[in-house]
Design an enzyme around this catalytic site. Structure first.
Site, PDB file in Angstrom:
ATOM      1  N   ALA A 222      -3.792   7.578  -5.225  1.00 47.57           N
ATOM      2  CA  ALA A 222      -2.406   7.086  -5.349  1.00 47.57           C
ATOM      3  C   ALA A 222      -2.510   5.589  -5.619  1.00 47.57           C
ATOM      4  CB  ALA A 222      -1.650   7.371  -4.066  1.00 47.57           C
TER       5      ALA A 222
ATOM      6  N   GLY B 209       0.842  -1.200   0.000  1.00 43.89           N
ATOM      7  CA  GLY B 209       0.000   0.000   0.000  1.00 43.89           C
ATOM      8  C   GLY B 209       0.871   1.241   0.000  1.00 43.89           C
ATOM      9  N   ASN B 210       0.288   2.377   0.289  1.00 45.35           N
ATOM     10  CA  ASN B 210       1.085   3.609   0.407  1.00 45.35           C
ATOM     11  C   ASN B 210       0.434   4.540   1.426  1.00 45.35           C
ATOM     12  OD1 ASN B 210      -0.804   5.492  -1.020  1.00 45.35           O
ATOM     13  ND2 ASN B 210      -0.435   4.025  -2.678  1.00 45.35           N
ATOM     14  N   HIS B 211       1.107   5.664   1.689  1.00 49.50           N
ATOM     15  CA  HIS B 211       0.667   6.537   2.788  1.00 49.50           C
ATOM     16  C   HIS B 211      -0.450   7.503   2.417  1.00 49.50           C
ATOM     17  CE1 HIS B 211       3.622   5.167   5.588  1.00 49.50           C
ATOM     18  NE2 HIS B 211       4.620   5.416   4.759  1.00 49.50           N
ATOM     19  N   SER B 212      -1.021   7.386   1.245  1.00 49.48           N
ATOM     20  CA  SER B 212      -2.070   8.342   0.870  1.00 49.48           C
ATOM     21  C   SER B 212      -3.224   8.289   1.880  1.00 49.48           C
ATOM     22  CB  SER B 212      -2.604   8.008  -0.528  1.00 49.48           C
ATOM     23  OG  SER B 212      -3.778   8.742  -0.764  1.00 49.48           O
TER      24      SER B 212
END
Ligand code: CTP
Length: 403
Positions: free
Chosen positions: A280, A212-215
């Site tokens: 994102a 995943g990512n920090h969005s």
């Protein structure tokens, strides 16, 4: 949800018998979620008490330029009140007040605030039928309209004098719907449908792990809110996000993976006028998703990845009349990379976030953007809250649509 929810309404009351209906007006606005402040002409206090109105509005009610409190004189700042309001309603508006407003007379707090107000001003006349019919009244009403003030016409019915005719102030319920409809009819994005993507996507590695990512999703959600407040119907397709949103014009569709986002976006894209892809999206996903939790074994673990579908590029290929907006998050050679992304993906606008700007990016509450249009003109914006950035983005889109 009413368009008046969260709006600041200043109600000016002047000295007509219809002032008794103002209590109901305050209640209706409060019920719709608006914040209400009341100001009165001194003579209107003979018809309804400030105590009633301050109790209902939960705000102090002023009727003079000064109030005395504990022997101190406090100035009731009409300029501040005028600037505070999103909408100013003067109801009832007597023939006397109409005349003074039309001529710029400024001998009470309501009139001084009227002259200071920058927001839309609605006025609801109330008087006896012959006064309403009088040439001078008609002329004053026309003059006020020519200044941009909005008339809420008086209706016909029984008047305080016992006569029957035109001059009754519109009923509070009708005043409220008049204002709601008027605001809606003037919203720049009414009748527009907007698709917005937001948040990250999660790509499963095994049943318990993902890439995943920090969005946070905040930017996309703020854009959705702003566009909905301007009258658009929104399809907000969001990856996993803690953001909450409640608006009658926003339909939230939750997805987890890039594939799910792709499917949802393509389902709604044909019927929208504008698409803003702020999500994102993961560029890669595991080639094989383990059906069981991967056990710790060797010193290293390799996960083979394959590309996800580029949702934005796929829309650029099929778009017809839709206005397509993408985001670019760059770390180097920002402007050039963003321009080439705009052309490669066949976009109408691209919003560039540079990770080199302090305060910009995923988790922050602020953002600093540059917007580049199809003709490769770029506009730089200052570091702002994400809600202010959302306003800039939507304003730019509206400018382009109107051009
Ligand atoms: N985007 C998308 N689908 C993807 C990847 C990205 O719709 N699978 C969209 C994003 O929502 C954003 C834009 O593409 O609007 C740009 O994303 P970004 O990651 O900056 O660019 P990429 O196209 O992935 O290019 P690169 O990673 O090479 O910079």
């Amino acid at each position: 949800m009413s368009i008046l929810s969260g709006k600041k309404i200043l109600l000016g009351i002047t000295a007509g018998i219809a002032a008794y209906k103002s209590a109901n007006l305050v209640r209706l606005f409060i019920k719709l979620g608006a914040e209400v402040k009341v100001i009165m002409t001194p003579a209107s206090k003979d018809f309804i008490t400030p105590l009633t109105l301050s109790t209902l509005s939960k705000n102090p009610v002023h009727s003079s330029f000064y109030d005395t409190e504990n022997d101190n004189e406090l100035w009731n700042n009409h300029v501040e009140l005028g600037l505070w309001a999103d909408y100013f309603l003067i109801a009832p508006t007597t023939a006397n007040t109409l005349s003074k407003m039309a001529n710029g007379t400024c001998d009470n707090l309501v009139l001084a605030t009227y002259l200071s107000a920058k927001c839309p001003v609605y006025f609801a006349p109330a008087m006896d039928l012959d006064m309403y019919k009088h040439f001078s009244t008609k002329e004053n009403i026309e003059k006020l309209q020519s200044f941009g003030n909005i008339l809420i016409p008086a209706t016909s019915g029984e008047l305080a004098s016992g006569l029957v005719g035109e001059g009754r102030m519109a009923e509070p319920e009708d005043i409220v719907s008049f204002i709601e409809n008027d605001i809606l009819s003037k919203l720049p994005l009414r009748d527009k449908k907007v698709l917005i993507t937001a948040g990250p996507t999660y790509e499963a590695i095994d049943p318990v792990r993902f890439i995943g990512n920090h969005s946070s999703g905040k930017m996309g959600f703020e854009i959705a809110k702003e566009a909905a407040n301007l009258g658009a119907e929104i399809f907000l397709i969001s990856g996993p996000s803690n953001e909450q949103i409640k608006h009658s014009l926003i339909h939230r569709i939750d997805v987890i993976t890039a594939d799910e986002m792709y499917k949802a976006v393509h389902q709604f894209f044909p019927e929208v006028d504008i698409a803003i892809l702020a999500a994102a999206v993961a560029d890669y996903k595991p080639k094989n998703v383990a059906t069981q939790k991967i056990k710790k074994k060797d010193a290293t673990l390799s996960i083979e990845l394959k590309p996800t579908k580029d949702i934005l590029a796929s829309l650029g290929e099929i778009k017809k009349s839709q206005f397509l907006v993408g985001f670019a998050l760059e770390t180097d050679n920002e402007i050039e990379n963003a321009k080439s992304k705009l052309q490669r993906k066949n976009l109408d606008l691209i919003v560039l976030n540079s990770l080199q700007d302090k305060g910009a990016g995923f988790a922050a509450n602020t953002n600093k953007i540059t917007i580049i249009d199809k003709d490769l003109n770029s506009t730089d914006f200052d570091l702002k809250s994400k809600s202010a950035v959302a306003k800039d983005i939507i304003t730019k889109i509206i400018q382009k649509l109107d051009a």
